[in-house]
Design an enzyme around this catalytic site. Structure first.
Site, PDB file in Angstrom:
ATOM      1  N   GLN A  58       0.831  -1.195   0.000  1.00  0.00           N
ATOM      2  CA  GLN A  58       0.000   0.000   0.000  1.00  0.00           C
ATOM      3  C   GLN A  58       0.867   1.247   0.000  1.00  0.00           C
ATOM      4  O   GLN A  58       1.739   1.382   0.858  1.00  0.00           O
ATOM      5  CB  GLN A  58      -0.886  -0.006   1.257  1.00  0.00           C
ATOM      6  CG  GLN A  58      -1.790   1.204   1.393  1.00  0.00           C
ATOM      7  CD  GLN A  58      -2.225   1.432   2.826  1.00  0.00           C
ATOM      8  OE1 GLN A  58      -1.528   1.041   3.756  1.00  0.00           O
ATOM      9  NE2 GLN A  58      -3.358   2.076   3.013  1.00  0.00           N
ATOM     10  N   GLY A  59       0.642   2.159  -0.920  1.00  0.00           N
ATOM     11  CA  GLY A  59       1.440   3.386  -1.001  1.00  0.00           C
ATOM     12  C   GLY A  59       0.604   4.612  -0.716  1.00  0.00           C
ATOM     13  O   GLY A  59       0.212   5.337  -1.633  1.00  0.00           O
ATOM     14  N   SER A 110       1.099   6.591   2.765  1.00  0.00           N
ATOM     15  CA  SER A 110       1.857   7.527   3.604  1.00  0.00           C
ATOM     16  C   SER A 110       3.073   8.095   2.892  1.00  0.00           C
ATOM     17  O   SER A 110       3.693   7.427   2.053  1.00  0.00           O
ATOM     18  CB  SER A 110       2.343   6.818   4.865  1.00  0.00           C
ATOM     19  OG  SER A 110       1.269   6.442   5.670  1.00  0.00           O
ATOM     20  N   SER A 155       4.912  -1.486   4.164  1.00  0.00           N
ATOM     21  CA  SER A 155       5.136  -2.886   4.505  1.00  0.00           C
ATOM     22  C   SER A 155       5.087  -3.732   3.242  1.00  0.00           C
ATOM     23  O   SER A 155       4.303  -3.464   2.324  1.00  0.00           O
ATOM     24  CB  SER A 155       4.043  -3.379   5.463  1.00  0.00           C
ATOM     25  OG  SER A 155       4.106  -2.634   6.645  1.00  0.00           O
ATOM     26  N   GLU A 191      -9.389  -1.297   6.163  1.00  0.00           N
ATOM     27  CA  GLU A 191      -8.208  -1.395   7.016  1.00  0.00           C
ATOM     28  C   GLU A 191      -8.595  -1.329   8.491  1.00  0.00           C
ATOM     29  O   GLU A 191      -7.993  -1.984   9.343  1.00  0.00           O
ATOM     30  CB  GLU A 191      -7.241  -0.256   6.665  1.00  0.00           C
ATOM     31  CG  GLU A 191      -5.929  -0.332   7.416  1.00  0.00           C
ATOM     32  CD  GLU A 191      -4.903   0.639   6.855  1.00  0.00           C
ATOM     33  OE1 GLU A 191      -5.314   1.622   6.223  1.00  0.00           O
ATOM     34  OE2 GLU A 191      -3.703   0.394   7.053  1.00  0.00           O
ATOM     35  N   SER A 212      -2.966   7.017  12.787  1.00  0.00           N
ATOM     36  CA  SER A 212      -2.614   6.790  14.187  1.00  0.00           C
ATOM     37  C   SER A 212      -3.895   6.729  15.019  1.00  0.00           C
ATOM     38  O   SER A 212      -4.953   7.201  14.608  1.00  0.00           O
ATOM     39  CB  SER A 212      -1.747   7.931  14.690  1.00  0.00           C
ATOM     40  OG  SER A 212      -2.537   9.095  14.836  1.00  0.00           O
ATOM     41  N   ASN A 213      -3.780   6.155  16.198  1.00  0.00           N
ATOM     42  CA  ASN A 213      -4.975   6.027  17.021  1.00  0.00           C
ATOM     43  C   ASN A 213      -5.549   7.377  17.423  1.00  0.00           C
ATOM     44  O   ASN A 213      -6.751   7.483  17.708  1.00  0.00           O
ATOM     45  CB  ASN A 213      -4.674   5.147  18.234  1.00  0.00           C
ATOM     46  CG  ASN A 213      -4.627   3.680  17.837  1.00  0.00           C
ATOM     47  OD1 ASN A 213      -4.777   3.349  16.650  1.00  0.00           O
ATOM     48  ND2 ASN A 213      -4.443   2.797  18.801  1.00  0.00           N
ATOM     49  N   GLU A 214      -4.721   8.407  17.440  1.00  0.00           N
ATOM     50  CA  GLU A 214      -5.248   9.757  17.678  1.00  0.00           C
ATOM     51  C   GLU A 214      -6.212  10.137  16.549  1.00  0.00           C
ATOM     52  O   GLU A 214      -7.284  10.706  16.786  1.00  0.00           O
ATOM     53  CB  GLU A 214      -4.096  10.769  17.753  1.00  0.00           C
ATOM     54  CG  GLU A 214      -3.237  10.656  19.017  1.00  0.00           C
ATOM     55  CD  GLU A 214      -2.271   9.474  19.022  1.00  0.00           C
ATOM     56  OE1 GLU A 214      -2.047   8.857  17.956  1.00  0.00           O
ATOM     57  OE2 GLU A 214      -1.730   9.168  20.102  1.00  0.00           O
TER      58      GLU A 214
END
Lengths: 379, 378, 379, 378
Positions: free
Chosen positions: A102-103, A105, A137, A222, A360-362
């Site tokens: 996956q591209g 970020s 990844s 996701e 992120s979880n935030e």
């Protein structure tokens, strides 16, 4: 051969080939992609994948290595893709003939994903891709990537377009993959540099400028909340319990000496283990409840929680395992005396991959507060 | 006896601390530390002991090892708060060195009445390094737990989780004897001593377990004769816990300041991320918890000198608070650094791993609180 | 007569008169205001108030009722006031001849304090005040109020001016006080309505438009971080330990049956009590460290913490006390069987007064993050 | 036996639940509730029992009290998840009523084999109200703890923390006897029964302690003969805990939605306060915890019917999760309402007080986790 706990921990081609073979066999047995149409290489059934997953998990199978393809690329291509993408790419994805990554970020587009700067420019009938993706990844093994790229600098959200791009075929030419090292010392995720990669227009997914909307389908899957059930067969832990499962702490505590008895006799540790088991069971029952409409107040409320909740439970489980182990938690996976081979401490460090990655979880909390509770956007 | 208001932190100690901080800032900036300890990243790498002996010599020359040695054995005899301040600086720099191990040994030796102990204190003041070999394989921190026997003048058995063993010249070994625990000085080069390095997560330390195969332990090595070892260890223990707490506070402050700096400069959504309360408030909570741990650490150090009957209580508080903040600070530092925080190249992981080690060393927060409850509810 | 736990819980004039008499005697004995100049009615000494406080606290004295005057008005007037304010008002404040209250918050200006809308308009040589203040503790007894008012609608921060205004002398004429009822059912704080109250110009504190800066002195002292030490003699609990003190949980646990023994035998409760004792002791030692410059990295770092930290500790202590009490925590202060007269449960409910008031703890965290850690302003 | 995927929550139960929600929304909106229970604010007010008997009659007419009564004793014999759904609605409305007390009594009666129990179940289905009188003065929740004796056909002693006692017509009294615990039905009007109301914090309930002075307990009243009471209580207990958890989930959802609404509309710094993550993230955390507690509650309810051997474990989980969220939600609701949240006129305090009562009723989270650990580590 040591198997990692999840696909994002895959380091060696030997691990990959073992797991790829397993996925191919599972696919051939009809256990992977069974809810997809036959035209896409699927089983043409409905509501079967969840049962297949349960059976594979019960049998204690290792995980399916093409997880980023199965969990994100496949549903996105099925919903938004063209005939080529569905009929040519998906069967190879399911059988693990092609590995996907996956591209999304970039260095400047982490939490602020809509800030992607990787450019896709018109080039003849096709496109030319230039830019820099990170935290990718499986890129070191990948044949294909789902890519979010900027096609219009003037507009932020409407200026992005979604593509599938070939990686391995162009490696060390217009595509360069540089492995990043994780805090564990392991490799497994990467930077990917595009230096004018040329692709035809039928690699575009959805309309020009609609990339953000297409990406929402990817992200929803996701987070565990999408309409397509992700094929998933197990994990890298013991067949009984995944490492990182709160119930596994019971066994760990029983085996670990403490004072005159074991850690399982310590009431404060017991209390903390129970807290985690309760959270985990609550989350598991929440996933069950998510499929009972009469018990859901809001369609996205339970659907958006799994990634956020499970990643923090797993992090806390591993941290508590280290407290249970005490001094022995200092030992790393290379040490002969490390309890459970040092996997708990390694799992603790790797757990941040999940609390940070994929929004992120935030950011996950923002999304829940805004979409479900209707609170004002924090950005 | 009551404590001085200023924790005994006088001008001399301030100078000592400031000099230490400057030295480490100059000689071991973070990028140098990373090159020193993190060159090899493979998690299956063999055990290693990466440190800078030249820097250690400078530290010895500056007198760190004399600070806790009484004046009548060649030391400076400074208050414990001075040693804690140095431990804090060592933590801030994530210094790989035998400092903490030697300091812990020093504190134990101060509680031994023997000539052997006095001689070893002299040698430590002169720069000899030492470490405690007092933990059984189970990892139990209780004084009585022991896998090493003293039998007919010889040591048999093993000691585990020996801190910075590869940097130490002398082991202070705790050994069981029919008359009670003894403490024995054993040079690491003694025949029959087999030091087996552990592969550990913390890159800024080394650790080993040690097998003793009929190692001679003559009376000249008896730091505390059988029956007196437990009392010496227990008297020293509050001070040892206090030093670990101090290391945590220093390393924790580095994590706080480094993460705050990242939050001031990293931009997302066209703003520095410190604008967002999901970043700002955890950092403030970390600061508050760190300040509590740090204040408790000075308090415990001061109690060690001024009201020793209270020192156990306050040291448990300090280590408990520090262990919590070690875990919390390491956690938030990685998380708030986002993807960068998950990479090997970002130095946050060095401190995170040191803090996880510190958190558990000599007992985590739950353990300390259980001991504290015994003291307060006795 | 039951004494409340703090001044903001004062309900009855009988309680007030008892405490007022105590403050007057303490003042006459030189224990109140000793660090203020003699011209302001103080003792003309320095660094004495802290010692006086310790002695009064050790002796188990009740609290000083004019706490809002002593803690906020007095340092502000001493630092920013004119001769009249210092020489005429302060001696009466110290002796408790006049009771003071604070008029900062408004319905639309809570966390956003700079949004005050109460107007002060020029009227001859003086001013006319019109507006609506809320959450005004002690207003029902107060003779004077420190008031933040708007003198310029065009500017937010530079548009405010600080005054002292007489309350009791104008009651039911141009000043109206309406008691608010707290969640406990107690009265003790109020709304105050100004309907054209006229005051002379020498009631103004500081320059016109400088009200925000003057208010910072008030707020800094309110948070426990100001240069003047607030006279403080004790609390309403037992002489030994204030109710809400974490150490008092030890005694409560020892007295409370649980299982075959007492709550003090329960390892999980013990652990939670220890957590609170450690936080409280850490905060106490932090206040000590704040006065050792070599051990403070930043001048405001420890100074700004006490209100935030202690209010949350107290809230958590009371909540844990309720868990220790179990079923008996259901009983209210009116019940003959309520353990410790039901004060812990009452204290729990009242604890929110402090976590919300004087800049909610959310705002306190902003201030610490911005002023000490240099993070971007969240507003 | 395994559980149905949908927790057994079928269309009939959905209709029952939705009807209940609509009834309470219409008949007891929050402002009406406040007028009903909070007219008197003095904390020293005498004990009171504020409720709406007409509304209760409507509830009885709708069949709530028949839901858990087996069909062969005149009830509807619905799954426990139906009763839990009603308890959730009662919690959402903070309903003052004998519903929870009567439901708990019903669940206990279902575990009694006697004719007396069957008759009382018939009466409950017809609208008679009941409550458990099973707790000693110490407040201990253990089955064996008892301050009431059955001696020669008469009851002597006391029961404490009797829920909604002033609204109940029959007490289900637990009494100690040489042969073991018994359960006895005692109409509150029986001579020798003295019901002393407690002054309690929760305004939406009443509570009492009850003195028994040689109260006759003939065989017609014996719900469970001596030696069988403990088993009946223990078999019913998972279901009782599940109902309290359900009440918490309903009340917690009210607190979440009410606070979220405040965060959407209250402005400070020219923005709705929900913009700020210090408001948004705690609300999201509350939602997540509530969802876990709610899912566990349905799971426990379903286990009660489908895999009773697992019910104890899952009910402890549900009550533990619910007790935590009761405390956390009450806390955040007051705090995020700011000054308004601290006032009597804002209805948040009604729910906060109900939640604190619920949190502790039949044991808080720590207590439930300790029992759970016994089950999981047995």
């Amino acid at each position: 051969m040591r198997l990692p706990q999840s696909a994002i921990e895959l380091m060696h081609r030997e691990q990959l080939e073992y797991l790829r073979d397993w996925q191919r066999q599972a696919y051939e047995a009809g256990l992977v992609g069974c809810d997809y149409p036959q035209a896409s290489g699927g089983g043409g059934r409905s509501h079967c994948q969840r049962i297949a997953n349960q059976e594979m998990q019960r049998a204690g199978r290792p995980f399916l290595p093409n997880i980023l393809g199965l969990g994100m690329a496949a549903p996105t291509l099925q919903i938004h893709g063209n005939d080529f993408q569905r009929e040519t790419l998906l069967p190879r994805l399911f059988s693990c003939a092609d590995i996907w990554c996956q591209g999304f970020s970039e260095p400047g587009a982490g939490s602020d994903l809509a800030n992607v700067q990787t450019r896709a420019e018109r080039h003849g009938d096709g496109w030319r891709i230039t830019g820099h993706k990170v935290w990718t990844s499986l890129a070191h093994f990948a044949d294909w990537m789902i890519l979010l790229a900027r096609t219009d600098r003037e507009r932020k959200y409407q200026g992005m377009t979604y593509f599938v791009v070939p990686i391995s075929a162009n490696l060390d030419e217009t595509v360069r993959v540089r492995p990043l090292i994780k805090i564990t010392g392991e490799t497994g995720f990467n930077e990917v540099f595009f230096d004018g990669l040329e692709i035809p227009d039928h690699y575009r997914v959805g309309e020009i400028g609609q990339g953000w909307e297409v990406a929402q389908t990817t992200l929803l899957h996701e987070r565990g909340g999408g309409p397509m059930v992700t094929p998933s067969s197990g994990h890298g832990g013991t067949p009984e319990r995944a490492l990182g499962d709160a119930y596994a702490l019971l066994d760990l505590a029983r085996r670990t000496p403490r004072g005159a008895g074991t850690a399982a006799d310590d009431p404060v540790l017991r209390d903390r283990i129970m807290q985690l088991i309760i959270r985990q069971e609550g989350s598991k029952q929440g996933a069950r409840r998510a499929r009972v409409p009469a018990l859901c107040d809001h369609p996205m409320r339970l659907a958006l929680q799994p990634k956020l909740v499970m990643s923090e439970i797993r992090q806390d489980v591993c941290a508590l395992a280290m407290e249970i182990q005490g001094a022995a938690a200092s030992l790393s996976i290379g040490d002969a005396h490390a309890p459970d081979g040092g996997e708990w401490t390694l799992g603790y460090l790797n757990s941040y991959g999940v609390t940070i990655a994929a929004g992120s979880n935030e950011i996950q909390r923002n999304i829940l507060g805004e979409r479900v509770l209707g609170l004002a956007k924090s950005k | 006896m009551t404590q001085p208001r200023d924790f005994g932190f006088d001008a001399d100690i301030t100078l000592l601390r400031d000099t230490a901080r400057q030295l480490l800032r100059d000689r071991l900036p973070t990028d140098a530390l990373h090159r020193l300890v993190a060159a090899e990243h493979d998690p299956h790498r063999p055990p290693a002991c990466n440190w800078d002996p030249q820097l250690w010599q400078q530290i010895v020359d500056l007198g760190w090892t004399t600070v806790a040695v009484p004046e009548d054995t060649g030391g400076a005899g400074m208050p414990l708060v001075a040693l804690a301040a140095l431990a804090e600086e060592a933590g801030r720099a994530a210094l790989p060195s035998p400092f903490l191990a030697t300091a812990a040994a020093t504190l134990v030796l101060r509680q031994c009445q023997s000539q052997a102990a006095r001689e070893l204190l002299h040698e430590i003041a002169a720069g000899r390094t030492a470490t405690l070999a007092i933990t059984p394989r189970s990892g139990a921190w209780e004084t009585h737990a022991c896998d090493l026997q003293l039998d007919d003048g010889r040591l048999h058995g093993s000691a585990w989780y020996v801190q910075d063993a590869a940097k130490a010249e002398v082991l202070i070994a705790k050994a069981a004897h029919p008359d009670g625990l003894a403490l024995v000085a054993v040079p690491v080069t003694t025949k029959g001593v087999e030091l087996v390095p552990d592969a550990i997560v913390d890159l800024t330390r080394d650790q080993a377990h040690v097998h003793f195969d009929a190692v001679p332990a003559g009376s000249a090595q008896l730091l505390a004769p059988p029956g007196t070892g437990a009392a010496a260890l227990e008297a020293a223990w509050p001070a040892v816990l206090t030093l670990v707490a101090a290391d945590i506070c220093g390393a924790g402050e580095w994590l706080l300041q480094t993460t705050a700096e990242y939050a001031r400069t990293r931009e997302q959504f066209d703003r520095p991320i410190g604008f967002f309360q999901a970043v700002k408030h955890p950092l403030v909570n970390l600061m508050i918890q760190l300040d509590q741990a740090r204040s408790l650490t000075y308090h415990a150090a001061c109690a060690h000198d001024c009201e020793p009957e209270q020192a156990g209580k306050f040291a448990r508080m300090a280590k408990a608070a520090a262990a919590e903040v070690a875990a919390f600070g390491a956690n938030r530092a990685i998380q708030l650094h986002g993807g960068m925080g998950f990479t090997w190249e970002c130095a946050v992981h060095l401190y995170t791993k040191r803090q996880k080690h510190n958190q558990l060393l000599y007992g985590d927060a739950m353990y300390q609180r259980a001991r504290l409850a015994e003291l307060l509810l006795a």
